[in-house]
Write an enzyme that holds these catalytic residues in place. Structure first.
Site, short mmCIF file in Angstrom:
data_model
loop_
_atom_site.label_atom_id
_atom_site.label_comp_id
_atom_site.label_asym_id
_atom_site.label_seq_id
_atom_site.Cartn_x
_atom_site.Cartn_y
_atom_site.Cartn_z
N GLY A 46 0.90 -0.97 -0.39
CA GLY A 46 -0.12 -0.07 0.03
C GLY A 46 0.90 1.41 0.02
O GLY A 46 2.00 1.37 0.43
N GLN A 51 2.80 9.65 2.26
CA GLN A 51 4.32 8.61 1.55
C GLN A 51 4.85 9.87 0.47
O GLN A 51 6.62 9.39 0.36
CB GLN A 51 4.29 7.40 1.82
CG GLN A 51 3.94 6.94 2.83
CD GLN A 51 3.72 5.81 2.85
OE1 GLN A 51 2.58 4.64 2.96
NE2 GLN A 51 5.02 5.08 2.82
N CYS A 100 7.14 -0.50 6.56
CA CYS A 100 6.21 0.57 5.78
C CYS A 100 7.49 0.99 4.80
O CYS A 100 8.65 1.22 4.70
CB CYS A 100 6.22 1.52 7.16
SG CYS A 100 5.67 3.00 6.06
N LEU A 101 7.21 1.56 3.70
CA LEU A 101 7.79 1.93 2.48
C LEU A 101 9.12 3.13 2.92
O LEU A 101 9.80 3.76 2.95
CB LEU A 101 7.55 2.37 1.36
CG LEU A 101 7.01 1.09 1.02
CD1 LEU A 101 6.28 1.68 -0.65
CD2 LEU A 101 8.21 0.09 0.11
N HIS A 142 -3.89 0.43 8.39
CA HIS A 142 -2.16 1.06 8.23
C HIS A 142 -2.05 2.25 7.46
O HIS A 142 -2.03 3.90 7.59
CB HIS A 142 -0.65 -0.10 8.07
CG HIS A 142 0.21 0.52 7.20
ND1 HIS A 142 1.58 -0.18 8.19
CD2 HIS A 142 0.95 1.57 6.47
CE1 HIS A 142 2.90 0.64 7.97
NE2 HIS A 142 2.32 1.48 7.03
N GLU A 143 -2.43 2.17 6.36
CA GLU A 143 -2.64 3.38 5.24
C GLU A 143 -3.21 4.09 5.59
O GLU A 143 -3.43 5.68 5.77
CB GLU A 143 -3.58 3.23 3.72
CG GLU A 143 -2.28 1.63 3.09
CD GLU A 143 -1.27 1.97 2.68
OE1 GLU A 143 -0.57 2.81 3.16
OE2 GLU A 143 0.12 0.96 3.45
N HIS A 146 -1.28 6.95 8.03
CA HIS A 146 -0.70 7.16 7.13
C HIS A 146 -1.43 8.85 6.87
O HIS A 146 -1.25 9.82 7.35
CB HIS A 146 -0.28 7.06 6.04
CG HIS A 146 1.60 6.05 6.03
ND1 HIS A 146 1.98 6.71 6.52
CD2 HIS A 146 1.12 5.34 5.50
CE1 HIS A 146 3.19 6.25 6.57
NE2 HIS A 146 2.50 4.60 6.04
NI NI Z 1 3.56 2.65 5.71
#
Ligand code: NI
Length: 184
Positions: A46, A51, A100-101, A142-143, A146
């Site tokens: 995702g 991000q 997480c990226l 999770h998204e 963010h």
């Molecule tokens: Ni993330």
């Protein structure tokens, strides 16, 4: 399509809450294309707009781990969610080790609802209700974190967070220095 730069902790804007999208436009659809490509190229499940430096409430996800850029496994089913809202969640929880990226080299066990019903606009501006369970539910929650400025670093102790922040700062400095030394 274009690969976007993914911001990393401790970038300040990652900690800021995002603004709702007033109207879904062609620009959003272009952004989705770029975010989906970036997600696949980065091997993420995702990716949320903050991000990639945009503090607006939208994200993309595809937990099937397909890769349309891979000729042997081109199947993909990316979802685009705009202004997502959890309208129902299960009491039953799930603990999943999340990465997480935006937080490289950090894996954290996070407890979340095992099932959620999410209402959101799609890329065409239509209101859609999604029933997510298991990994899809984990990913959507999770998204959506963010979009509120919440990161995996908020799920660990202050001491661990401080150590992680220092490590990230050091690596960032090293990256910048090695970049400088290549300038001829
Ligand atoms: Ni993330």
């Amino acid at each position: 399509m274009a690969k976007l730069e993914v911001l990393k902790y401790p970038e300040k804007s990652l900690k800021e809450p995002s603004e709702p999208v007033k109207e879904v436009t062609e620009e959003h659809r272009q952004l989705f294309q770029d975010m989906i490509e970036t997600m696949y190229l980065s091997h993420g499940l995702g990716l949320a707009a903050p991000q990639v430096g945009l503090n607006i409430t939208l994200f993309v996800m595809d937990v099937a781990r397909p890769n349309p850029l891979d000729e042997e496994n081109p199947i993909s089913n990316p979802l685009c969610l705009i202004n997502p809202k959890i309208i129902e969640k299960s009491d039953e929880t799930i603990i999943y080790e999340e990465g997480c990226l935006s937080c490289p080299d950090l894996l954290v066990d996070v407890k979340r609802s095992k099932a959620v019903v999410v209402e959101a606009l799609n890329e065409k501006g239509e209101l859609i209700t999604h029933n997510f369970t298991e990994l899809e539910a984990v990913c959507a929650q999770h998204e959506m974190d963010h979009l509120q400025g919440t990161l995996l670093t908020d799920q660990i102790s202050r001491l661990k967070r401080e150590l992680y922040r220092k490590k990230r700062m050091r690596l960032k400095k090293e990256e910048e220095e090695s970049f400088d030394s290549n300038l001829l």
